[in-house]
Design a protein around this motif. Structure first.
Motif, PDB file in Angstrom:
ATOM      1  N   ASP A  41       0.807  -1.223   0.000  1.00  0.00           N
ATOM      2  CA  ASP A  41       0.000   0.000   0.000  1.00  0.00           C
ATOM      3  C   ASP A  41       0.842   1.275   0.000  1.00  0.00           C
ATOM      4  OD1 ASP A  41      -1.968  -1.908   0.127  1.00  0.00           O
ATOM      5  OD2 ASP A  41      -2.844  -1.182   1.998  1.00  0.00           O
ATOM      6  N   ASN A  42       1.853   1.345   0.853  1.00  0.00           N
ATOM      7  CA  ASN A  42       2.656   2.569   0.931  1.00  0.00           C
ATOM      8  C   ASN A  42       3.494   2.786  -0.324  1.00  0.00           C
ATOM      9  OD1 ASN A  42       1.687   3.242   3.470  1.00  0.00           O
ATOM     10  ND2 ASN A  42       3.301   2.099   4.526  1.00  0.00           N
ATOM     11  N   GLN A  43       4.059   1.704  -0.862  1.00  0.00           N
ATOM     12  CA  GLN A  43       4.862   1.826  -2.069  1.00  0.00           C
ATOM     13  C   GLN A  43       3.999   2.217  -3.270  1.00  0.00           C
ATOM     14  OE1 GLN A  43       5.021  -0.738   0.059  1.00  0.00           O
ATOM     15  NE2 GLN A  43       7.088  -0.617   0.873  1.00  0.00           N
ATOM     16  N   VAL A  44       2.788   1.660  -3.361  1.00  0.00           N
ATOM     17  CA  VAL A  44       1.891   2.009  -4.462  1.00  0.00           C
ATOM     18  C   VAL A  44       1.441   3.462  -4.333  1.00  0.00           C
ATOM     19  CG1 VAL A  44      -0.355   1.533  -5.521  1.00  0.00           C
ATOM     20  CG2 VAL A  44       1.165  -0.353  -4.914  1.00  0.00           C
ATOM     21  N   ARG A  45       1.177   3.909  -3.119  1.00  0.00           N
ATOM     22  CA  ARG A  45       0.817   5.313  -2.906  1.00  0.00           C
ATOM     23  C   ARG A  45       1.940   6.220  -3.396  1.00  0.00           C
ATOM     24  NH1 ARG A  45      -0.104   5.010   2.150  1.00  0.00           N
ATOM     25  NH2 ARG A  45      -2.316   4.552   1.908  1.00  0.00           N
ATOM     26  N   ALA A  46       3.192   5.868  -3.092  1.00  0.00           N
ATOM     27  CA  ALA A  46       4.334   6.665  -3.545  1.00  0.00           C
ATOM     28  C   ALA A  46       4.464   6.620  -5.069  1.00  0.00           C
ATOM     29  CB  ALA A  46       5.617   6.155  -2.884  1.00  0.00           C
ATOM     30  N   LEU A  47       4.206   5.459  -5.666  1.00  0.00           N
ATOM     31  CA  LEU A  47       4.232   5.340  -7.125  1.00  0.00           C
ATOM     32  C   LEU A  47       3.217   6.273  -7.769  1.00  0.00           C
ATOM     33  CD1 LEU A  47       5.085   3.810  -9.782  1.00  0.00           C
ATOM     34  CD2 LEU A  47       3.184   2.274  -9.281  1.00  0.00           C
ATOM     35  N   VAL A  48       1.995   6.265  -7.251  1.00  0.00           N
ATOM     36  CA  VAL A  48       0.927   7.124  -7.794  1.00  0.00           C
ATOM     37  C   VAL A  48       1.300   8.596  -7.638  1.00  0.00           C
ATOM     38  CG1 VAL A  48      -1.469   7.842  -7.500  1.00  0.00           C
ATOM     39  CG2 VAL A  48      -0.890   5.409  -7.483  1.00  0.00           C
ATOM     40  N   GLU A  49       1.784   8.969  -6.454  1.00  0.00           N
ATOM     41  CA  GLU A  49       2.160  10.373  -6.228  1.00  0.00           C
ATOM     42  C   GLU A  49       3.296  10.801  -7.157  1.00  0.00           C
ATOM     43  OE1 GLU A  49       2.962  10.454  -2.034  1.00  0.00           O
ATOM     44  OE2 GLU A  49       0.826  10.450  -1.519  1.00  0.00           O
ATOM     45  N   GLY A  50       4.299   9.943  -7.324  1.00  0.00           N
ATOM     46  CA  GLY A  50       5.421  10.264  -8.206  1.00  0.00           C
ATOM     47  C   GLY A  50       4.998  10.352  -9.664  1.00  0.00           C
ATOM     48  N   TYR A  51       4.143   9.427 -10.089  1.00  0.00           N
ATOM     49  CA  TYR A  51       3.684   9.440 -11.479  1.00  0.00           C
ATOM     50  C   TYR A  51       2.853  10.690 -11.760  1.00  0.00           C
ATOM     51  CZ  TYR A  51       1.584   7.935 -15.869  1.00  0.00           C
ATOM     52  OH  TYR A  51       1.169   7.876 -17.166  1.00  0.00           O
ATOM     53  N   THR A  52       1.928  11.017 -10.880  1.00  0.00           N
ATOM     54  CA  THR A  52       1.072  12.179 -11.135  1.00  0.00           C
ATOM     55  C   THR A  52       1.850  13.490 -11.030  1.00  0.00           C
ATOM     56  OG1 THR A  52       0.294  12.179  -8.832  1.00  0.00           O
ATOM     57  CG2 THR A  52      -1.059  11.030 -10.436  1.00  0.00           C
ATOM     58  N   ALA A  53       2.897  13.520 -10.223  1.00  0.00           N
ATOM     59  CA  ALA A  53       3.680  14.749 -10.088  1.00  0.00           C
ATOM     60  C   ALA A  53       4.690  14.933 -11.217  1.00  0.00           C
ATOM     61  CB  ALA A  53       4.420  14.742  -8.750  1.00  0.00           C
ATOM     62  N   ASN A  54       5.187  13.824 -11.795  1.00  0.00           N
ATOM     63  CA  ASN A  54       6.303  13.921 -12.731  1.00  0.00           C
ATOM     64  C   ASN A  54       6.069  13.338 -14.115  1.00  0.00           C
ATOM     65  OD1 ASN A  54       8.215  15.026 -10.745  1.00  0.00           O
ATOM     66  ND2 ASN A  54       7.874  13.062  -9.753  1.00  0.00           N
ATOM     67  N   HIS A  55       4.991  12.598 -14.307  1.00  0.00           N
ATOM     68  CA  HIS A  55       4.764  11.914 -15.580  1.00  0.00           C
ATOM     69  C   HIS A  55       3.313  12.082 -16.006  1.00  0.00           C
ATOM     70  CE1 HIS A  55       8.752  10.225 -15.572  1.00  0.00           C
ATOM     71  NE2 HIS A  55       8.575   9.935 -14.288  1.00  0.00           N
ATOM     72  N   GLY A  56       2.918  11.313 -17.027  1.00  0.00           N
ATOM     73  CA  GLY A  56       1.552  11.411 -17.503  1.00  0.00           C
ATOM     74  C   GLY A  56       1.245  12.823 -17.966  1.00  0.00           C
ATOM     75  N   SER A  57       0.193  13.381 -17.440  1.00  0.00           N
ATOM     76  CA  SER A  57      -0.204  14.729 -17.849  1.00  0.00           C
ATOM     77  C   SER A  57       0.678  15.817 -17.216  1.00  0.00           C
ATOM     78  CB  SER A  57      -1.655  14.977 -17.471  1.00  0.00           C
ATOM     79  OG  SER A  57      -1.830  14.852 -16.070  1.00  0.00           O
ATOM     80  N   ALA A  58       1.646  15.440 -16.342  1.00  0.00           N
ATOM     81  CA  ALA A  58       2.507  16.431 -15.716  1.00  0.00           C
ATOM     82  C   ALA A  58       3.506  17.034 -16.692  1.00  0.00           C
ATOM     83  CB  ALA A  58       3.250  15.819 -14.530  1.00  0.00           C
ATOM     84  N   HIS A  59       3.759  16.355 -17.796  1.00  0.00           N
ATOM     85  CA  HIS A  59       4.625  16.927 -18.829  1.00  0.00           C
ATOM     86  C   HIS A  59       4.045  16.563 -20.196  1.00  0.00           C
ATOM     87  CE1 HIS A  59       6.669  13.073 -19.764  1.00  0.00           C
ATOM     88  NE2 HIS A  59       6.660  12.849 -18.470  1.00  0.00           N
ATOM     89  N   ASN A  60       4.458  17.285 -21.192  1.00  0.00           N
ATOM     90  CA  ASN A  60       3.854  17.071 -22.505  1.00  0.00           C
ATOM     91  C   ASN A  60       4.776  16.247 -23.415  1.00  0.00           C
ATOM     92  OD1 ASN A  60       5.800  18.785 -23.608  1.00  0.00           O
ATOM     93  ND2 ASN A  60       4.523  20.580 -23.380  1.00  0.00           N
ATOM     94  N   ARG A  61       4.246  15.795 -24.524  1.00  0.00           N
ATOM     95  CA  ARG A  61       4.996  14.947 -25.453  1.00  0.00           C
ATOM     96  C   ARG A  61       6.137  15.709 -26.142  1.00  0.00           C
ATOM     97  NH1 ARG A  61       2.523   9.971 -26.869  1.00  0.00           N
ATOM     98  NH2 ARG A  61       0.525   9.774 -25.851  1.00  0.00           N
ATOM     99  N   ALA A  62       6.108  17.020 -26.136  1.00  0.00           N
ATOM    100  CA  ALA A  62       7.172  17.786 -26.782  1.00  0.00           C
ATOM    101  C   ALA A  62       8.507  17.567 -26.086  1.00  0.00           C
ATOM    102  CB  ALA A  62       6.823  19.268 -26.783  1.00  0.00           C
ATOM    103  N   GLY A  63       8.497  17.169 -24.822  1.00  0.00           N
ATOM    104  CA  GLY A  63       9.719  16.947 -24.080  1.00  0.00           C
ATOM    105  C   GLY A  63      10.334  15.584 -24.278  1.00  0.00           C
ATOM    106  N   ARG A  64       9.785  14.767 -25.160  1.00  0.00           N
ATOM    107  CA  ARG A  64      10.309  13.418 -25.401  1.00  0.00           C
ATOM    108  C   ARG A  64      11.713  13.420 -25.896  1.00  0.00           C
ATOM    109  NH1 ARG A  64       6.106   9.427 -28.306  1.00  0.00           N
ATOM    110  NH2 ARG A  64       6.664   7.834 -26.867  1.00  0.00           N
TER     111      ARG A  64
END
Length: 64
Positions: A41-64
């Motif tokens: 549970d704690n590791q998955v919570r950290a994964l979700v927080e890290g992904y939403t803060a740094n990946h997915g919609s947090a940055h755009n495809r132009a930065g690829r």
């Protein structure tokens, strides 16, 4: 049911917790190429927080 596990062709975040007593599991793949998995549970919570803060919609495809 379709496989909801994210891949490089279908990036995203997937979290599963089959029962209240089972540990959560999660996996994430971003369109930038970053990948991560977590168990517990704690590791998955950290994964979700890290992904939403740094990946997915947090940055755009132009930065690829």
């Amino acid at each position: 049911m379709a496989d909801l596990t994210p891949t490089t062709d279908r990036p995203g975040l997937h979290v599963s917790k089959p029962s209240p007593n089972a540990p959560a599991t999660g996996s994430a793949v971003c369109h930038c190429g970053a990948k991560a998995t977590a168990t517990g549970d704690n590791q998955v919570r950290a994964l979700v927080e890290g992904y939403t803060a740094n990946h997915g919609s947090a940055h755009n495809r132009a930065g690829r």
